[in-house]
Scaffold this active site. Structure first.
Site, PDB file in Angstrom:
ATOM      1  N   ASP A   9       0.862  -1.171   0.000  1.00 10.17           N
ATOM      2  CA  ASP A   9       0.000   0.000   0.000  1.00 10.17           C
ATOM      3  C   ASP A   9       0.906   1.230   0.000  1.00 10.17           C
ATOM      4  O   ASP A   9       1.441   1.616   1.042  1.00 10.17           O
ATOM      5  CB  ASP A   9      -0.904  -0.037   1.245  1.00 10.17           C
ATOM      6  N   GLU A 149      -7.406   0.687  -3.858  1.00  9.65           N
ATOM      7  CA  GLU A 149      -7.253   0.552  -2.405  1.00  9.65           C
ATOM      8  C   GLU A 149      -8.526   0.071  -1.701  1.00  9.65           C
ATOM      9  O   GLU A 149      -8.463  -0.853  -0.884  1.00  9.65           O
ATOM     10  CB  GLU A 149      -6.768   1.890  -1.827  1.00  9.65           C
ATOM     11  N   ASP A 171     -12.675   5.014   2.770  1.00 11.20           N
ATOM     12  CA  ASP A 171     -11.202   4.988   2.840  1.00 11.20           C
ATOM     13  C   ASP A 171     -10.667   6.417   2.816  1.00 11.20           C
ATOM     14  O   ASP A 171     -10.492   7.014   1.757  1.00 11.20           O
ATOM     15  CB  ASP A 171     -10.667   4.178   1.655  1.00 11.20           C
TER      16      ASP A 171
END
Lengths: 497, 393
Positions: A9, A149, A171
């Site tokens: 990430d 993501e 998110d």
């Protein structure tokens, strides 16, 4: 030979690396300092070496000109660069340094690896996705796949079997915000329905609002600004204090002991949660409006959302919880650390891909999900072609959308267009990304020309096909029906490997 | 059964005769042509020019066609598209002039309303009735037409859902003359006919306070540029000239309040005569208002009047607005989002308006043009602030 399934990430403020462990479960790989997350900051030391991580982030106050942070906000922007000692560093260069650092540190624990799944915000466009891939390549990492993501976070939750139904992923990261709605039918079956986002909205924007508030207090006390750019060190210090205060306010009603300084002028102050909430209300509203967008796109009402997942460090802010609780009438889930969910999901995705390729074996019983899990994602933007549309009032250029945003992938669409003029020997092919029908408001992501034989009347058929496959490969074909002459375009933001 | 069928044929024949008689009575000189054909795959097409008055043809050379088609749609849920192509075949291949060449894609909103339909059940008979599908190209307007020419027309009906299926194609030729499309008389009548538009443009340009010369010049240049595609060049020239002269005169040209004057002038324009005039006038407005400090209440009213009068779709109006108006054009104490918000909205409608604006501008934050990105980002911030204050009120 079996390889390690790794997911990264690459965040605006922190980068996190995860891998599937021998028990078949994704786990976070700590860096050499023992931290599970690594600050996405680069320090260029005077001796020419670079340092990535928390030490670099903390050095911003002392050596602000040598530290670069929040690079992800600039990735894909060719005009942005960080210049030091007469050397230009692009966002791709800097991201490559961060990726190489986390890879090297993780190699101490899991051994050397070459391939990884890397995550990007769902709302990233082709340029930013491509730039992220370039950064990975520069760092010596072969990208198995670029995935969104929120999709990764949802995958991490899905495989734990703790969510089901229509799940909303909120998110809010350091620099970007994404919202996705996924339908989870079982722990091995997940379909993304809609995805929205804003890559210029994240935790740093909340920090800056607090910093502006502190600046106002400081100016009232000392008559000088902390943020006017004349004292870089004071500005960096204020931003650090703002971030600390923001984090404190997630657990306490008032953040005391905020120390502001510029030169000899010092101010010790505090900020309460109500002030913070008021000062950032419009930022929160921006996320709420995107939630509405996503719900609209998914054709769902808020009461049809069965669970809300919190992802990203900034989703810990109490006002986020309050807003989501009020909107969906349920408590948001965060039993996976919001900082880590994306990386964990990326590792799962890497496991799925490697398993499918036959290059990954994990005999653990708990790894059987890798053989059965199915993830369906959607396109995050619309893709179109610039065409001339003749109307009663004349001719005008339009962006004719071929594949609409939030179309499940893989997908394909064919539409027939016509040559405009007699003896037309060239068809201009311009592939766009963007929702607008006005060509000036969309991005041309590829262009070329289809050459035609001369001597033909206008109105000859040109059949245009757009395809978007499951690996994120976008391709287009412009076909002259009469002669069979065609022109192909490949827009690949995934690995070809 | 047989008698019913014969009766049906008789009725169709009578209609056929009546229609023929009507057409000749209109005295459409040489542009008239008709074609009737039973095509394959269940399509019957009846194509003809729609008569227009002599004055109409002289002012704006348009060929209007009507299509009466019966298509036996065998499969459900199909979109059908008509394509008309006209070629000037007199001048030979080397000088072939495309009079009109277009297709109506399903994404074309205007065309969709007219020629694209969906059949939702099996074996539905769908009938096209009079609609305008053909115009003379602006090429004619730029290169005035002389003499006589033979035109070949082809009409094709396509199943857009399955593009490989072509329902049928019809073609015919007809003769077109200089007189028939009106070039001989256009010079003589243009000045009288464009006067209402000149007055309106002048009124838009003229405000209570003196308008800077540069603004007028810019607006006129813009009219000229945009008008190139929308109106005959002579008409555009006339508008520019007259508007400039008028705007240089005293703003208080009449005793009427300004909005009343504008209303009168807008009402005086014949909608049918000027295709595209609404879009043209909206663009002029936005250009001028952008130069003069953004959208005011009065500007809102003027644009609303123009849009209502000339059926300018809201999406098109917003697109034009976005092209010309930037937040930095407004005075510092004016919130552009509030200024552009229609008056009289209740709280829920205001939230919906902000939601719609947010949606439009958010699509532009990833644009390669950094000016567009800056504008979009700023607008999103303003919208969010307003929405936050609405939520807390």
């Amino acid at each position: 030979m079996s390889v390690t399934a790794v997911g990264i990430d690459l965040g605006t403020t922190y980068t996190v690396l995860s891998a599937i462990n021998p028990a078949g479960k994704p786990e976070i790989i700590a860096n050499r300092a023992g931290d599970r997350i690594t600050a996405s900051a680069v320090l260029f030391q005077a001796d020419g070496t670079t340092v990535v991580g928390q030490h670099a982030a903390e050095s911003a106050e002392l050596e602000p000109e040598r530290v670069v942070r929040w690079v992800k906000r600039h990735i894909g922007d060719p005009s942005w660069k960080f210049t030091l000692d007469g050397v230009d560093h692009t966002a791709v260069d800097l991201s490559a340094l961060i990726l190489a650092s986390v890879r090297d540190q993780a190699a101490d624990v899991i051994g050397a690896f070459v391939q990884a799944v890397i995550t990007v915000p769902a709302y990233f466009d082709e340029f930013r996705r491509k730039a992220t891939m370039d950064a990975a390549a520069k760092a010596g990492i072969e990208v198995l796949r670029i995935i969104n993501e929120p999709t990764a976070a949802a995958l991490a939750y899905t495989t734990t079997g703790t969510v089901e139904g229509n799940v909303l992923v909120y998110d809010l990261g350091g620099g970007t915000f994404d919202v996705s709605i996924v339908r989870v039918d079982s722990p091995t079956q997940m379909t993304v329905i809609a995805s929205e986002g804003d890559h210029q909205l994240g935790g740093v924007d909340f920090d800056r609002r607090l910093a502006i508030y502190f600046d106002e207090l400081f100016k009232a006390e000392h008559g000088v600004s902390l943020l006017d750019g004349s004292d870089e060190s004071a500005m960096q210090h204020t931003l650090v204090e703002a971030e600390k205060a923001k984090k404190k306010l997630t657990t306490v009603a008032t953040a005391n002991g905020v120390l502001l300084r510029r030169g000899d002028a010092v101010l010790m102050t505090s900020v309460d949660r109500a002030t913070f909430t008021t000062r950032t209300a419009d930022l929160l509203v921006r996320t709420e409006m995107l939630l509405d967008e996503a719900l609209d796109a998914a054709a769902l009402r808020s009461e049809e959302i069965s669970q809300v997942i919190l992802v990203g460090g900034s989703s810990r802010m109490p006002q986020v919880h309050d807003m989501l609780r009020k909107k969906f009438n349920r408590e948001p889930l965060r039993h996976i650390n919001p900082d880590e969910a994306v990386a964990l999901g990326a590792a799962v995705q890497a496991g799925l891909i490697l398993h499918e390729k036959g290059s990954y074996r994990n005999e653990a019983t708990s790894a059987t999900y890798l053989a059965h899990t199915k993830v369906t994602d959607v396109t995050n933007h619309s893709y179109g072609a610039i065409v001339i549309e003749t109307e009663f009032t004349g001719a005008r250029k339009r962006n004719s959308i071929m594949i609409r945003k939030n179309t499940p992938i893989p997908c394909s669409r064919t539409q027939t267009f016509y040559t405009l003029a007699p003896n037309q020997t060239i068809v201009s092919c311009q592939i766009t990304q963007g929702e607008d029908e006005d060509p000036s408001f969309v991005n041309v992501i590829a262009e070329g020309e289809l050459e035609l034989p001369s001597g033909r009347p206008s109105g000859c058929e040109i059949r245009v096909t757009y395809r978007y496959d499951a690996n994120g490969r976008m391709s287009c074909t412009y076909l002259d029906v009469l002669t069979g002459i065609s022109k192909d375009f490949d827009l690949d933001h995934s690995s070809r490997g | 059964m047989l008698s019913a069928f014969l009766f049906f044929l008789l009725v169709r024949f009578i209609i056929y005769l009546v229609k023929d008689k009507d057409t000749s009575a209109e005295k459409v000189p040489t542009v008239g042509w008709r074609l009737r054909r039973k095509a394959k795959k269940g399509i019957t097409l009846d194509i003809r020019t729609v008569p227009r008055s002599e004055e109409q043809r002289q002012l704006m050379p348009i060929l209007r066609f009507s299509v009466n088609g019966i298509i036996d749609v065998v499969h459900a849920d199909r979109a059908i598209t008509c394509v008309v192509r006209l070629y000037d075949i007199t001048k030979g291949a080397a000088h072939e002039l495309p009079i009109y060449s277009t297709h109506h894609a399903i994404a074309n909103e205007r065309a969709e309303a007219v020629v694209v339909f969906k059949a939702f059940s099996r074996s539905v008979f769908c009938v096209f009735t009079d609609f305008e599908i053909g115009l003379v190209s602006p090429h004619f307007l730029h290169c005035p037409y002389h003499g006589e020419s033979t035109i070949r027309a082809t009409l094709t009906v396509i199943d857009t859902t399955y593009p490989e299926i072509e329902f049928g194609t019809c073609s015919a030729t007809f003769t077109m003359t200089e007189t028939s499309i009106g070039y001989v008389a256009i010079q003589e009548i243009v000045k009288d006919r464009v006067q209402p538009i000149c007055d309106l443009v002048a009124a838009i340009l003229t405000r209570d306070e003196p308008v800077e010369h540069d603004v007028v010049i810019g607006a006129c240049a813009y009219v000229a540029d945009l008008g190139r595609d929308a109106l005959p060049w002579h008409l555009v020239e006339s508008i520019v000239q007259t508007a400039m002269e008028a705007s240089m005169r005293d703003a208080q040209r009449t005793a009427l309040p300004r909005m009343d004057l504008l209303k009168q002038q807008i009402a005086a324009i014949d909608v049918d005569e000027y295709p595209g005039i609404g879009e043209l006038l909206c663009s002029i407005c936005f250009y001028c208002y952008g130069q003069l400090g953004g959208i005011s209440d009065e500007a809102q009213q003027v644009v609303s009047l123009i849009c209502a009068r000339f059926d300018v779709p809201r999406e098109l109006m917003l697109e034009l607005r976005d092209s010309f108006i930037r937040t930095h054009m407004y005075d510092a104490d004016v919130n552009p989002i509030l200024a552009e918000m229609p008056e009289g909205l209740d709280r829920d409608q205001q939230i919906q308006y902000l939601h719609d604006e947010y949606r439009r501008w958010r699509q532009r934050v990833t644009n390669v043009d950094q000016d567009v990105v800056r504008e979009a980002t700023h607008r999103l911030e303003l919208i969010a602030s307003l929405r936050a204050s609405l939520s807390s009120s």
